[in-house]
Motif scaffolding. Sequence first.
Motif, PDB file in Angstrom:
ATOM      1  N   VAL A   1     -20.817 -16.333 -21.335  1.00  0.00           N
ATOM      2  CA  VAL A   1     -21.211 -17.058 -19.920  1.00  0.00           C
ATOM      3  C   VAL A   1     -20.041 -16.815 -18.891  1.00  0.00           C
ATOM      4  N   ARG A   2     -20.465 -16.843 -17.616  1.00  0.00           N
ATOM      5  CA  ARG A   2     -19.155 -16.714 -16.891  1.00  0.00           C
ATOM      6  C   ARG A   2     -19.455 -18.293 -16.073  1.00  0.00           C
ATOM      7  N   TRP A   3     -18.301 -18.833 -15.919  1.00  0.00           N
ATOM      8  CA  TRP A   3     -18.309 -20.179 -15.097  1.00  0.00           C
ATOM      9  C   TRP A   3     -17.107 -20.054 -14.270  1.00  0.00           C
ATOM     10  N   PRO A   4     -17.424 -20.424 -12.960  1.00  0.00           N
ATOM     11  CA  PRO A   4     -18.831 -20.460 -12.310  1.00  0.00           C
ATOM     12  C   PRO A   4     -19.568 -19.124 -12.245  1.00  0.00           C
ATOM     13  N   PRO A   5     -20.760 -18.998 -12.119  1.00  0.00           N
ATOM     14  CA  PRO A   5     -21.408 -17.814 -12.236  1.00  0.00           C
ATOM     15  C   PRO A   5     -21.364 -17.212 -10.984  1.00  0.00           C
ATOM     16  N   THR A   6     -21.503 -15.666 -11.009  1.00  0.00           N
ATOM     17  CA  THR A   6     -21.376 -14.877 -10.096  1.00  0.00           C
ATOM     18  C   THR A   6     -22.847 -14.427  -9.427  1.00  0.00           C
TER      19      THR A   6
ATOM     20  N   MET B   1     -13.841 -20.988  -5.996  1.00  0.00           N
ATOM     21  CA  MET B   1     -13.234 -20.557  -4.731  1.00  0.00           C
ATOM     22  C   MET B   1     -12.599 -19.211  -5.024  1.00  0.00           C
ATOM     23  N   GLN B   2     -12.102 -18.972  -6.173  1.00  0.00           N
ATOM     24  CA  GLN B   2     -11.255 -17.963  -6.318  1.00  0.00           C
ATOM     25  C   GLN B   2     -12.199 -16.579  -6.556  1.00  0.00           C
ATOM     26  N   GLY B   3     -13.504 -16.556  -6.790  1.00  0.00           N
ATOM     27  CA  GLY B   3     -13.995 -15.494  -6.308  1.00  0.00           C
ATOM     28  C   GLY B   3     -13.907 -14.269  -7.625  1.00  0.00           C
ATOM     29  N   PRO B   4     -14.368 -13.016  -7.513  1.00  0.00           N
ATOM     30  CA  PRO B   4     -15.252 -12.703  -6.385  1.00  0.00           C
ATOM     31  C   PRO B   4     -16.612 -13.231  -6.381  1.00  0.00           C
ATOM     32  N   ARG B   5     -17.408 -13.662  -5.437  1.00  0.00           N
ATOM     33  CA  ARG B   5     -18.779 -13.977  -5.441  1.00  0.00           C
ATOM     34  C   ARG B   5     -19.153 -14.196  -3.962  1.00  0.00           C
ATOM     35  N   VAL B   6     -20.499 -13.948  -3.783  1.00  0.00           N
ATOM     36  CA  VAL B   6     -20.860 -14.538  -2.269  1.00  0.00           C
ATOM     37  C   VAL B   6     -21.697 -15.645  -2.636  1.00  0.00           C
ATOM     38  N   MET B   7     -21.051 -16.831  -1.589  1.00  0.00           N
ATOM     39  CA  MET B   7     -21.446 -17.968  -1.573  1.00  0.00           C
ATOM     40  C   MET B   7     -22.757 -18.090  -0.739  1.00  0.00           C
ATOM     41  N   PRO B   8     -23.746 -18.972  -1.452  1.00  0.00           N
ATOM     42  CA  PRO B   8     -24.964 -19.312  -0.549  1.00  0.00           C
ATOM     43  C   PRO B   8     -24.613 -20.150   0.790  1.00  0.00           C
TER      44      PRO B   8
END
Length: 310
Positions: free
Chosen positions: A163-168, A209-216
Amino acid sequence: MDDLTAVRELEADVPPLTDDARSAARVRLQHAIVQEGRSGALSRRLMLRVAVAGTAAAAVAGGVVVAARRDGDTGAPRMTTLNAAQLLHKAADRSRADSADTPIPRNDQYLYTKTYITRTYVKDGRVKTWTDESWMSVDGSKPSRREEFGKVHNDPPLTKHEVRWPPTEYAKLAKWPTDPDKLLKWLRMEQKSTPQADMQAFMNACMLMQGPRVMPPGLEAATFEAVAKLPDIRLDYHEVDALGRRGIALSYPETSFTFVFDPKTYAYLGLRLKGSSAKKVHGEWRQVAWYHEMRGLEELGVVDRIGQRP
């Protein structure tokens, strides 16, 4: 072979981890256990793999800096009049006011990042820089290509027990609460407020916050407001971010991570990390060459394949 022996063998040729990296790995393992517990027992071997993989990722990615907002609103009040909580609320307001230019990613796509890294050594002031490009599979079902300090790593797809935590995945992030009180409970892993639980909440916020991810919409702002509720957050008015812009840092005691904000616009500039290199001396790993590291996310986009750029 028992699990403790397996851990010792896995760590035999790996530099010792910082306390922050171990905390981040522990969080990943706890989350994996919770997720797997909903569908069945997680084997000890797979739990070990998740823990070690999470620890390595935390050690490598601990200093990643996410995308900075556009500068503007230069007539904002001077930051010297604000305390840490007020700064975070200003940053949350700024986050809500900014428009998101990055499209919503599908699970079968890739998150493309171009990152500028600068590392400044404490002892002699030497500076090293890298510009890395990476393509991360959004849901982990495809191979990813990750560049770290100029070296390319081809990562295999995640297994069903990893799993990835937090999810992407955007769909998973969209289920996260945007109410600061509820989000703080998530960041504390449902624990009551204690110094250890609050430190874990701060670390989880850094990892998000470190990302990478697109925040809702609203999630980034809620993260700042949740951190504002931690009692021991503090300010440092002498930070500089990865791209040379002046910034104010916000930290939590006994952690090596700091949030960095623009002192005039309250825009979030990224994360800063204090770390050290390690080398073997007479068969033992020793921490040497302490440094400060910043990562400036120059570009974040959504693409369909590895090698494609937005």
